[in-house]
Design a protein around this motif. Structure first.
Motif, PDB file in Angstrom:
ATOM      1  N   LEU A   1      -3.954  -8.932  14.605  1.00 39.59           N
ATOM      2  CA  LEU A   1      -5.015  -8.177  14.915  1.00 39.59           C
ATOM      3  C   LEU A   1      -5.548  -7.257  13.333  1.00 39.59           C
ATOM      4  CD1 LEU A   1      -7.105  -6.844  16.902  1.00 39.59           C
ATOM      5  CD2 LEU A   1      -5.641  -4.785  16.914  1.00 39.59           C
ATOM      6  N   ALA A   2      -4.648  -7.037  12.740  1.00 40.60           N
ATOM      7  CA  ALA A   2      -5.233  -6.500  11.296  1.00 40.60           C
ATOM      8  C   ALA A   2      -5.717  -7.399  10.465  1.00 40.60           C
ATOM      9  CB  ALA A   2      -3.863  -5.859  10.538  1.00 40.60           C
ATOM     10  N   VAL A   3      -5.178  -8.719  10.526  1.00 39.43           N
ATOM     11  CA  VAL A   3      -5.789  -9.643   9.647  1.00 39.43           C
ATOM     12  C   VAL A   3      -7.093 -10.083   9.983  1.00 39.43           C
ATOM     13  CG1 VAL A   3      -5.529 -12.105   9.086  1.00 39.43           C
ATOM     14  CG2 VAL A   3      -3.608 -10.788   8.870  1.00 39.43           C
ATOM     15  N   SER A   4      -7.414 -10.117  11.437  1.00 33.31           N
ATOM     16  CA  SER A   4      -8.640 -10.451  11.772  1.00 33.31           C
ATOM     17  C   SER A   4      -9.661  -9.320  11.509  1.00 33.31           C
ATOM     18  CB  SER A   4      -8.730 -10.662  13.304  1.00 33.31           C
ATOM     19  OG  SER A   4      -8.322  -9.531  14.005  1.00 33.31           O
TER      20      SER A   4
ATOM     21  N   ALA B   1     -17.116  -8.227  20.911  1.00 28.73           N
ATOM     22  CA  ALA B   1     -15.902  -8.605  21.180  1.00 28.73           C
ATOM     23  C   ALA B   1     -14.992  -7.271  21.105  1.00 28.73           C
ATOM     24  CB  ALA B   1     -15.373  -9.670  20.230  1.00 28.73           C
ATOM     25  N   VAL B   2     -14.178  -6.941  21.900  1.00 29.66           N
ATOM     26  CA  VAL B   2     -13.104  -5.939  21.833  1.00 29.66           C
ATOM     27  C   VAL B   2     -11.786  -6.435  21.898  1.00 29.66           C
ATOM     28  CG1 VAL B   2     -12.516  -3.563  22.481  1.00 29.66           C
ATOM     29  CG2 VAL B   2     -14.655  -4.234  22.724  1.00 29.66           C
ATOM     30  N   LEU B   3     -10.915  -6.201  20.831  1.00 31.15           N
ATOM     31  CA  LEU B   3      -9.575  -6.612  20.982  1.00 31.15           C
ATOM     32  C   LEU B   3      -8.648  -5.631  20.783  1.00 31.15           C
ATOM     33  CD1 LEU B   3      -9.695  -9.829  18.707  1.00 31.15           C
ATOM     34  CD2 LEU B   3      -9.718  -9.666  21.308  1.00 31.15           C
ATOM     35  N   GLY B   4      -7.747  -5.252  21.342  1.00 31.63           N
ATOM     36  CA  GLY B   4      -6.689  -4.175  21.275  1.00 31.63           C
ATOM     37  C   GLY B   4      -5.189  -4.667  21.677  1.00 31.63           C
ATOM     38  N   LEU B   5      -4.326  -3.982  20.753  1.00 33.89           N
ATOM     39  CA  LEU B   5      -3.037  -4.277  21.184  1.00 33.89           C
ATOM     40  C   LEU B   5      -2.108  -2.837  20.767  1.00 33.89           C
ATOM     41  CD1 LEU B   5      -1.274  -6.771  21.683  1.00 33.89           C
ATOM     42  CD2 LEU B   5      -0.559  -7.114  19.520  1.00 33.89           C
ATOM     43  N   ARG B   6      -1.030  -2.479  21.476  1.00 31.14           N
ATOM     44  CA  ARG B   6      -0.261  -1.515  21.466  1.00 31.14           C
ATOM     45  C   ARG B   6       1.355  -1.819  21.756  1.00 31.14           C
ATOM     46  NH1 ARG B   6      -1.654   4.115  22.954  1.00 31.14           N
ATOM     47  NH2 ARG B   6       0.211   5.192  23.637  1.00 31.14           N
TER      48      ARG B   6
ATOM     49  N   PRO C   1      -6.857  -0.763  33.905  1.00 30.76           N
ATOM     50  CA  PRO C   1      -5.685  -0.674  33.229  1.00 30.76           C
ATOM     51  C   PRO C   1      -6.132   0.057  31.578  1.00 30.76           C
ATOM     52  CG  PRO C   1      -5.527  -2.721  34.022  1.00 30.76           C
ATOM     53  CD  PRO C   1      -6.841  -2.509  34.245  1.00 30.76           C
ATOM     54  N   SER C   2      -5.896   0.909  31.146  1.00 24.13           N
ATOM     55  CA  SER C   2      -6.018   1.433  29.857  1.00 24.13           C
ATOM     56  C   SER C   2      -4.864   1.754  28.903  1.00 24.13           C
ATOM     57  CB  SER C   2      -6.909   2.873  30.055  1.00 24.13           C
ATOM     58  OG  SER C   2      -8.321   2.541  30.682  1.00 24.13           O
ATOM     59  N   SER C   3      -3.947   1.146  29.538  1.00 22.15           N
ATOM     60  CA  SER C   3      -2.688   1.346  28.531  1.00 22.15           C
ATOM     61  C   SER C   3      -2.587   1.313  26.939  1.00 22.15           C
ATOM     62  CB  SER C   3      -1.305   0.717  29.172  1.00 22.15           C
ATOM     63  OG  SER C   3      -0.948   1.439  30.378  1.00 22.15           O
ATOM     64  N   VAL C   4      -3.536   0.245  26.517  1.00 25.86           N
ATOM     65  CA  VAL C   4      -3.681  -0.060  25.205  1.00 25.86           C
ATOM     66  C   VAL C   4      -4.036   1.249  24.309  1.00 25.86           C
ATOM     67  CG1 VAL C   4      -5.002  -1.113  23.326  1.00 25.86           C
ATOM     68  CG2 VAL C   4      -4.123  -2.537  25.446  1.00 25.86           C
TER      69      VAL C   4
ATOM     70  N   GLU D   1      10.523  -0.074  26.390  1.00 27.93           N
ATOM     71  CA  GLU D   1       9.630  -0.599  25.035  1.00 27.93           C
ATOM     72  C   GLU D   1       8.612  -1.366  25.906  1.00 27.93           C
ATOM     73  OE1 GLU D   1      11.307  -1.409  21.558  1.00 27.93           O
ATOM     74  OE2 GLU D   1      12.387   0.417  21.421  1.00 27.93           O
ATOM     75  N   GLU D   2       7.036  -1.386  25.576  1.00 26.71           N
ATOM     76  CA  GLU D   2       6.278  -2.197  26.258  1.00 26.71           C
ATOM     77  C   GLU D   2       5.322  -2.611  25.254  1.00 26.71           C
ATOM     78  OE1 GLU D   2       6.419  -4.005  28.945  1.00 26.71           O
ATOM     79  OE2 GLU D   2       8.315  -3.194  29.537  1.00 26.71           O
ATOM     80  N   VAL D   3       4.584  -3.822  25.262  1.00 20.42           N
ATOM     81  CA  VAL D   3       3.488  -4.088  24.613  1.00 20.42           C
ATOM     82  C   VAL D   3       2.375  -4.379  25.615  1.00 20.42           C
ATOM     83  CG1 VAL D   3       2.633  -5.943  23.059  1.00 20.42           C
ATOM     84  CG2 VAL D   3       4.746  -4.926  22.587  1.00 20.42           C
ATOM     85  N   THR D   4       1.078  -3.805  25.630  1.00 18.92           N
ATOM     86  CA  THR D   4       0.090  -3.990  26.153  1.00 18.92           C
ATOM     87  C   THR D   4      -0.980  -4.465  25.621  1.00 18.92           C
ATOM     88  OG1 THR D   4      -0.411  -1.620  26.059  1.00 18.92           O
ATOM     89  CG2 THR D   4       0.835  -2.620  28.301  1.00 18.92           C
ATOM     90  N   GLY D   5      -1.811  -5.232  25.902  1.00 18.34           N
ATOM     91  CA  GLY D   5      -3.014  -5.805  25.350  1.00 18.34           C
ATOM     92  C   GLY D   5      -4.549  -5.715  25.999  1.00 18.34           C
ATOM     93  N   ARG D   6      -5.613  -5.853  25.237  1.00 19.08           N
ATOM     94  CA  ARG D   6      -6.880  -5.934  25.919  1.00 19.08           C
ATOM     95  C   ARG D   6      -7.808  -6.828  25.207  1.00 19.08           C
ATOM     96  NH1 ARG D   6     -10.519  -0.274  25.337  1.00 19.08           N
ATOM     97  NH2 ARG D   6     -12.419  -0.971  26.620  1.00 19.08           N
TER      98      ARG D   6
END
Length: 712
Positions: free
Chosen positions: A27-30, A457-462, A162-165, A479-484
């Motif tokens: 995500l940071a690279v993009s 476009a909206v991209l999210g990661l947590r 869902p809004s966990s991101v 420990e969890e990873v969620t995306g959007r």
């Protein structure tokens, strides 16, 4: 606050599938110009005021939202379904609680458990949303967080799906964010006096303005006092709120707001858990129906008293034309004293009209520290405008309680109640629960991209780490990873279709029979919709369809009755239509319809619908300023709410549908206004839900309030 430690404790950890660090780097690279080998062009925001996320809205229609993306973004540019209830709408509809304020919000089952003095309960897309206050979690567990007074709020934002991101652990159906009133530069003061049925008496003041000549210091002071009964005999609804705040704006780039809150509620339990037989169903033995104002508990025992003290700090600083940093902090201490007596359902009514009762007491304390740190960058790379958000949020919640339970304390005749003859709780009936500490920490990254002024476009990661520890017991960490991901296209005529995918997670406390921690609840949603805002109009129309699922729900183990297993999976599919229409300068209109189809896909009661979730809900509210017809100062409004039938969780018992009417009329002259609100105009007796365990919840009967306001 130091965490308790024990050499006997075990530390468990759930590891997510895949590498979250790799995802964040992608995500940071993009979104970083140097790495993407693009030319970075700062967006010139020098000298611009960072918009207050709770800025007052004139009327019913908010055009932007910070809660949906944690950035100040037009609602039409967020690929997710969002509704905003403004302070003007709350005032016109005469709401007395947060759940009442959501009555005319699409996809929300407001007042899910009827009139309940203990909390604000609502469903969103079939789930139980977590309530946030100013972007930080407000509610923790049950009966630990006092209800927020709606007079303190500038707006209520409902984020569906869902809004966990952005927010960490939460329900797959969505969340509710409450935005507090902040200090304003323009001097104004409002005084309110209110009276109503059930002996309601309330006084409030809201004053704001500048403290110095150059306007760098602003203040706000809100206070409210209420003395009231309720529709349930012997249950009061008394409240005192004091909420001062101050804002410091040394430059156009820096803003710091500090808010304090002291709130005390003195009430009882309006929820009486009345049995199905005698309410929804006819009484046995030919007895009459149970009076819905019946007080099952005991006057000298029943209480639901809460006290909260909190301090909130909100800091924003614009570093340069690209970067803005923000920090939100809140520390809160709450105390609850909850005691009640309610029916013992088996058997329910006896032949003489007596009902067996049980006593319950819970006295929880909760200390919470919540924080959210953000860095936001605005820049362009070629024909792409970026809003990049990097954040870290943190929660530290410590709770403890004293509890008691006693069955068969003495019967009460529901038709001729005589109080005082019951088996009282003693000190030996109480036990202390171990101190529980929950710590959650999350890193998140989001990139909102506008391409050629058309594509969004909206991209999210947590990545989240959630640790739950009970004093003297077992600690475990999830420990969890969620995306959007979301995509929109802006047509020149104001139509913006979108599609999005988002995920949620929510830790489940406890261990199974093999001493292994439970997996978190995990949810995902696909949503397709369209938003329409006509040119030169504030009106906003939204239509969405969605499909969401949640897995790892708990159920009793059929092999070992002392064990819980995670074999549950549920789904919700639906259609939502919402219109907020600024018809003209004198006419506001809200209309919505929602279809919600829920099902237990796996686990107990497979194939059944989820309890208390109506398949169909609809509402319409219209408010007119009658100066256009030659009556200056006169306003009138009316609304219709349809709440469809729902089921008990086993598809055996249906709670019938109900249609309710609301109305208001107000007349203002100079700085004065007198308003009268009547909710449930026809005084319908209805049930919001009846559950398979054997009890029904009573909806709010007719309320009449008159409010005299003076503004200067």
């Amino acid at each position: 606050m130091q965490l308790p430690t024990s050499t006997k404790n075990k530390e468990y950890k759930h590891s997510p599938r895949g590498s979250w660090t790799a995802g964040l780097l992608t995500l940071a690279v993009s979104s970083t110009p140097a790495l993407a080998q693009e030319t970075l062009t700062p967006i010139d925001v020098s000298g611009e005021r960072i918009e207050d996320p709770s800025a007052p809205v004139d009327g019913y229609i908010a055009t932007s939202s910070r809660a949906g993306t944690k950035t100040n973004t037009p609602i039409t540019e967020i690929p997710q379904s969002i509704s905003v209830v403004t302070a003007d709408q709350m005032q016109d509809q005469g709401v007395a609680s947060v759940q009442e304020a959501l009555r005319y919000t699409v996809g929300v089952g407001a007042e899910q458990f009827g009139l309940d003095s203990r909390g604000d309960w609502q469903s969103v897309r079939g789930g139980d949303p977590v309530i946030f206050l100013d972007g930080m979690q407000k509610t923790f567990g049950f009966y630990q967080s006092p209800r927020t007074e709606p007079y303190l709020l500038e707006r209520i934002e409902v984020i569906r799906g869902p809004s966990s991101v952005l927010y960490g652990q939460g329900n797959v159906g969505g969340l509710v964010n409450l935005a507090t009133k902040r200090p304003q530069a323009e001097q104004s003061t409002e005084l309110k006096l209110q009276v109503g049925n059930h002996s309601r008496k309330q006084a409030a003041v809201d004053s704001t303005g500048a403290l110095n000549k150059d306007g760098t210091l602003l203040y706000r002071f809100i206070a409210l006092g209420r003395d009231s009964d309720t529709q349930v005999n012997k249950v009061e609804d008394n409240r005192v709120v004091i909420a001062p705040s101050i804002t410091w704006r040394p430059t156009d780039q820096t803003e710091w707001t500090v808010m304090a809150l002291h709130q005390e509620d003195r009430s009882g339990t309006t929820t009486q858990f009345l049995p199905i037989e005698g309410t929804l169903k006819p009484s046995p033995f030919g007895l009459p129906q149970i009076p819905i104002d019946l007080f099952i508990s005991e006057p000298d025992f029943d209480r639901y008293n809460t006290k909260e003290n909190a301090v909130t700090s909100l800091l924003s600083h614009q570093l340069n034309n690209v970067w803005t940093v923000r920090q939100s902090l809140r520390y809160s201490e709450t105390e609850v004293d909850y005691q009640s007596i309610y029916p013992q359902f088996t058997p329910a009514l006896k032949e003489n009209g007596d009902i067996a009762r049980v006593a319950y007491a819970n006295k929880p304390n909760l200390d919470t520290l919540t924080a959210d740190h953000q860095a936001e960058a605005l820049f362009s790379t070629g024909n792409v405008d970026h809003t990049v958000l990097l954040g870290w949020d943190y929660q530290h919640a410590v709770s403890s309680s004293r509890r008691a339970y006693k069955a068969d304390i003495g019967d009460l005749n529901v038709f001729n109640p005589v109080y005082g003859n019951y088996d009282r709780l003693t000190e030996s009936d109480f036990s202390d629960t171990p101190e529980n500490t929950v710590i959650q920490s999350g890193f998140y990254a989001q990139n909102q991209m506008t391409i050629n002024d058309r594509w969004i476009a909206v991209l999210g990661l947590r990545h989240d780490s959630a640790r739950n520890k009970t004093e003297g017991g077992t600690a475990f960490t999830d420990e969890e990873v969620t995306g959007r991901a979301g995509l929109m296209y802006k047509f020149s005529n104001g139509v913006t279709p979108f599609i999005s995918y988002s995920e949620s997670f929510k830790p489940v406390t406890g261990l199974d029979a093999f001493n292994n921690p439970f997996e978190p609840l995990k949810g995902e949603q696909v949503e397709v919709g369209v938003k329409y805002q006509p040119a030169d109009s504030a009106s906003l129309y939204t239509a969405t369809v969605y499909d969401l699922r949640e897995k790892n729900r708990q159920a009793p183990d059929p092999v070992n009755p002392n064990n819980q297993i995670q074999n549950g999976e549920t789904s919700a599919r639906g259609i939502e239509l919402e219109a907020k229409v600024d018809v003209n300068a004198h006419w506001d209109l809200i209309a919505n319809y929602a279809y919600t189809d829920t099902e237990v896909e796996e686990g107990n009661n497979k194939g059944a619908r989820l309890p208390s979730i109506p398949a169909h809900t609809a509402s319409i509210w219209s408010q007119h300023d009658l100066r256009s017809v030659g009556i200056p100062g006169l306003r009138a409004g009316a609304g219709v709410r349809y709440v469809g039938s729902s089921w008990d969780g086993t598809d055996q018992l249906k709670t019938p549908a109900e249609t309710l009417l609301d109305a208001m009329i107000a007349y203002g002259r100079d700085n004065w206004e007198l308003a009268v609100n009547v909710n449930n105009l026809t005084n319908e007796t209805y049930f919001t839900t009846c559950l398979a365990r054997g009890d029904c919840f009573i909806g709010t009967k007719r309320t009449v309030t008159g409010t005299l306001s003076y503004r200067f």
